[in-house]
Design an enzyme around this catalytic site. Structure first.
Site, PDB file in Angstrom:
ATOM      1  N   GLY A   8       0.831  -1.190   0.000  1.00  0.00           N
ATOM      2  CA  GLY A   8       0.000   0.000   0.000  1.00  0.00           C
ATOM      3  C   GLY A   8       0.864   1.238   0.000  1.00  0.00           C
ATOM      4  O   GLY A   8       2.076   1.187  -0.246  1.00  0.00           O
ATOM      5  N   ASP A  11      -7.694   8.560   9.707  1.00  0.00           N
ATOM      6  CA  ASP A  11      -7.796   8.004   8.353  1.00  0.00           C
ATOM      7  C   ASP A  11      -8.832   6.879   8.325  1.00  0.00           C
ATOM      8  O   ASP A  11      -8.560   5.764   7.886  1.00  0.00           O
ATOM      9  CB  ASP A  11      -6.433   7.485   7.892  1.00  0.00           C
ATOM     10  CG  ASP A  11      -6.356   7.312   6.369  1.00  0.00           C
ATOM     11  OD1 ASP A  11      -7.262   7.833   5.679  1.00  0.00           O
ATOM     12  OD2 ASP A  11      -5.420   6.664   5.887  1.00  0.00           O
ATOM     13  N   MET A  51       1.822   3.026   2.438  1.00  0.00           N
ATOM     14  CA  MET A  51       2.768   3.143   3.546  1.00  0.00           C
ATOM     15  C   MET A  51       3.853   2.079   3.541  1.00  0.00           C
ATOM     16  O   MET A  51       4.854   2.213   4.219  1.00  0.00           O
ATOM     17  CB  MET A  51       2.020   3.083   4.873  1.00  0.00           C
ATOM     18  CG  MET A  51       1.208   4.316   5.193  1.00  0.00           C
ATOM     19  SD  MET A  51       0.464   4.157   6.826  1.00  0.00           S
ATOM     20  CE  MET A  51       1.924   4.044   7.841  1.00  0.00           C
ATOM     21  N   LYS A  58       4.157  -5.667   8.865  1.00  0.00           N
ATOM     22  CA  LYS A  58       4.101  -4.535   7.952  1.00  0.00           C
ATOM     23  C   LYS A  58       5.394  -3.740   8.036  1.00  0.00           C
ATOM     24  O   LYS A  58       5.772  -3.259   9.101  1.00  0.00           O
ATOM     25  CB  LYS A  58       2.907  -3.646   8.305  1.00  0.00           C
ATOM     26  CG  LYS A  58       2.711  -2.486   7.331  1.00  0.00           C
ATOM     27  CD  LYS A  58       1.378  -1.795   7.579  1.00  0.00           C
ATOM     28  CE  LYS A  58       1.103  -0.736   6.522  1.00  0.00           C
ATOM     29  NZ  LYS A  58      -0.209  -0.101   6.719  1.00  0.00           N
TER      30      LYS A  58
END
Length: 749
Positions: free
Chosen positions: A433, A555, A435, A453
């Site tokens: 994604g 967000d 990020m 992540k």
């Protein structure tokens, strides 16, 4: 003519000495002397090598055993922390159920909910609700791993004045079962004198008027020792009437199962309070964790260390008396050394709980002793063979060296396993994604899969960037720690976080089964109003806890809300990426305009203009999320981000498409439009209030998307979903050398 000999000038004694030295030299140079010297040298080297092998292998084996024992202790500490940590989230959900109303028959209303909450909770023995009128409803774990529900109620309430818990009334108890369609069936009733209001947990809750841990006490009917997390639930209004007392129980039998089997024979493992009460035990002469007392209506005192009279228990009691020893030490018990270790694992409302382990060194180091003797015998045999020639000697020494190096490497690996509790191995890429990338990862010690992540990071190019990078790193750690402290079951669980060698941040989260809401709408189109209200109410539960902790998501969008299935729970919501974009986002240089954080289609007006960020920002994003789920489109459309920003700040409230108006109740439309108000003060007062309103709407509309429809949808969905953390990239052809590079970066964790 001969050459005349000069007369010798050396004295006779010197000549004799020279001859003696010559003869000695001849003997020393003979092959037997040389062979004897070589043999003596080889024998000396062999003896030294044998002794060295024995000492080295024994020390390496002992280090390996100590590392093994320390790893087991850390694993148990983590297990108990997770088991007791589930109590507060369970009480939160149960309190919400009680405040929502129990109807005319509280027993029938509570049994399915208690069954759902109890299922799969490691270490939990009972989950119960006690009402002020003496009614008790609870679900307990059976010895075979199943669950059963029990209830009791006073049948002669007139003899007991309201609020009086000292007088006993006539009561009945019965067992309840659930069929395959979640209908409650009650068994025959029998007489009992049980009144929950006289139990320690009820009195503590009423006295403290807040959530608390009880001191250890004995549970009915088997008198197992345990502790209870209890909470009183009060109603609204100035009088704040007591609605119920909730409990989550942990007893000695279930806690003993968490301890597992002893690692070696003779090992003693105890879970004790600071006062010496035995909460769980393994390896005791009489199994106090499962002690059954004769039936009696009088409370039985919980067992303590004083009740264990064997020599090892006496030695542990003596060590425990003057303050628990935190580091390992050796103590003598009937002439046998024991490795003793005590570690505090929990703090229950000021009550310290300790994990105490005593292991006989003879058993703990038995393998090390056997390996050392085997290695020494092997080295000695090879040394004797080495007397036949230099080749055998070289082979023996080389073999000894190889064994020693292997033993040292094995010991180092065992120690590193304990030091590196938290290392993760990357298995495969799952998605990417804005990020960063997401990988399926596995904890190398616990063998547990997770989603790891890796967050994108810009290398600092100067002193100013280096200072900002240090500030970003500290902010990332602060917010990640606060996120990891959240207990709401609708917030994605964070297992670990840190910074890799290349400076990139990483976050380890639970691996989920399902899909995000953006994929849901892309796959199935607009969703039924009942399902949308159910989803948004769960999102509000996550946001409410985060707002209380001072975290603002900033967000809230479809890609950051994950719809999953957990065991039998369907349409279970997990909120992702809480505040981490702000924690590690790039900051502008001094004098530059601040970077606007968030997704343009779902940003609140105050985010766009750079005003102070408050929890109302998340409510605005949730309103846009609801509009998207019901219509299939964001609330505002624009050719670019600047056009979208103008709509958010100056545009009118969005209008509902005709097809959506037909299928969406006016109350839900008005509630979502109130979230999209331009001014924060005009939006709902909090996520908790908004969640309560949405939960009521979801209950009213449940017939439009009932549990059977939810089961059919997930059955059609079928395959396992991806992990959280971003949409799948266009191409998942991640090269093997890149994956290996990332693994090496995390190898130092």
């Amino acid at each position: 003519m001969g050459i005349p000999q000069r007369p010798s000038s050396a004295p006779p004694d010197d000549v004799s000495q020279t001859r003696v030295m010559a003869r000695v030299g001849e003997h020393l140079g003979s092959r037997w002397v040389l062979l004897g010297g070589v043999a003596a040298l080889l024998i000396s080297a062999g003896v030294f090598s044998t002794a060295s092998s024995y000492v080295t292998l024994k020390e390496a084996g002992q280090r390996r055993a100590d590392a093994w024992l320390a790893g087991r202790r850390d694993q148990l500490e983590l297990t108990f922390g997770q088991a007791f940590g589930v109590a507060d989230p369970l009480l939160d959900q149960l309190a919400a159920t009680v405040r929502g109303g129990l109807g005319a028959d509280p027993v029938e209303a509570l049994v399915p909910r208690l069954h759902a909450l109890a299922a799969g909770r490691t270490g939990v023995t009972w989950i119960s609700v006690s009402l002020p009128n003496g009614t008790f409803v609870g679900v307990a774990r059976d010895e075979d791993g199943g669950y059963h529900a029990e209830a009791s109620a006073l049948v002669s309430r007139g003899t007991t004045p309201p609020g009086d818990t000292t007088r006993r009334g006539v009561a009945e108890e019965w067992v309840l079962t659930l069929d395959d369609e979640a209908r409650v069936h009650a068994g025959p009733r029998t007489a009992t004198d049980y009144d929950p209001r006289r139990r320690p947990f009820y009195r503590l809750a009423v006295r403290e008027r807040q959530r608390a841990w009880t001191e250890p006490y004995t549970f009915l009917p088997h008198w197992h020792t345990g502790v209870t997390r209890t909470e009183p639930v009060y109603g609204p209004g100035p009088q704040r009437p007591l609605l119920a007392v909730l409990t989550v129980d942990f007893d000695a039998v279930e806690l003993a199962r968490l301890l597992g089997e002893p690692l070696v024979p003779g090992q003693r493992t105890l879970v004790l309070t600071s006062e010496g009460v035995v909460l769980a035990s393994r390896g005791t002469p009489d199994d106090t964790s499962a002690r059954v007392a004769p039936p009696s209506s009088e409370a039985q005192p919980p067992p303590t260390l004083r009740d264990l009279g064997d020599p090892l228990s006496v030695a542990i009691r003596e060590a425990f008396r003057d303050g628990v020893v935190r580091e390992a030490r050796v103590m003598e018990v009937t002439g046998q050394p024991y490795r003793y270790d005590a570690q505090q694992v929990l703090d229950l409302s000021g009550q310290r709980v300790w994990l105490v382990t005593a292991v006989p060194e003879r058993e703990l180091y038995a393998d090390a002793q056997r390996q050392a003797l085997t290695g020494a015998a092997t080295t000695g045999a090879l040394t004797l063979v080495a007397l036949l020639g230099a080749l055998a000697v070289s082979s023996s020494l080389a073999n000894h060296r190889r064994k020693r190096l292997r033993a040292e490497r094995a010991a180092r690996r065992a120690e590193e396993q304990v030091r590196q509790l938290g290392r993760y191995e990357l298995l495969e890429p799952l998605g990417a994604g804005a990020m960063g990338e997401v990988y399926r990862a596995r904890h190398t010690l616990l063998a547990r899969d997770a989603a790891l992540k890796l967050i994108k990071h810009r290398e600092p190019s100067g002193e100013a960037d280096t200072a900002r990078d240090a500030e970003r790193r500290q902010r990332f750690f602060d917010e990640a720690q606060r996120l990891a402290s959240l207990h709401c079951l609708h917030t994605v669980a964070v297992h670990d976080f840190g910074v890799a060698e290349d400076g990139r941040y990483y976050l380890v989260m639970e691996l989920l089964d399902g899909l995000d809401l953006a994929t849901l709408v892309e796959r199935d189109g607009p969703q039924p109003a009942a399902r949308v209200a159910h989803i948004l109410a769960q999102v509000c539960a996550s946001l409410a806890e985060a707002h209380d902790a001072g975290l603002v998501h900033q967000d809230v969008k479809p890609a950051n809300v994950f719809l999953c299935r957990i065991a039998d729970a369907l349409d279970f919501v997990k909120v992702l990426d809480f505040g981490l974009a702000r924690a590690v986002g790039e900051q502008g240089a001094p004098g530059e305009a601040p970077i606007i954080e968030g997704t343009p289609a779902f940003m609140a007006p105050e985010q766009v203009v750079g005003e102070a960020i408050t929890p109302a920002v998340d409510l605005y994003g949730l309103g846009g999320l609801g509009f998207f789920l019901l219509t299939g489109k964001p609330p505002y459309q624009g050719a670019n981000r600047h056009a979208l920003f103008a709509q958010h700040v100056h545009g009118p409230l969005p209008t509902w498409p005709e097809h959506s108006v037909e299928h969406t109740p006016a109350a839900l439309r008005e509630l979502l439009l109130s979230c999209l108000a331009k001014r924060p003060a005009e939006r709902p007062p909090s996520a908790r209030v908004l969640g309560e309103q949405l939960a009521r709407l979801a209950t009213e509309l449940e017939g439009e998307f009932d549990p059977e429809a939810r089961v059919r949808w997930w059955a059609a969905y079928g395959h396992r979903g991806r992990a959280p953390g971003g949409a799948p990239p266009e191409s998942m052809s991640v090269r093997l050398d890149i994956l290996r590079s990332v693994r090496r970066r995390l190898a130092g964790r």
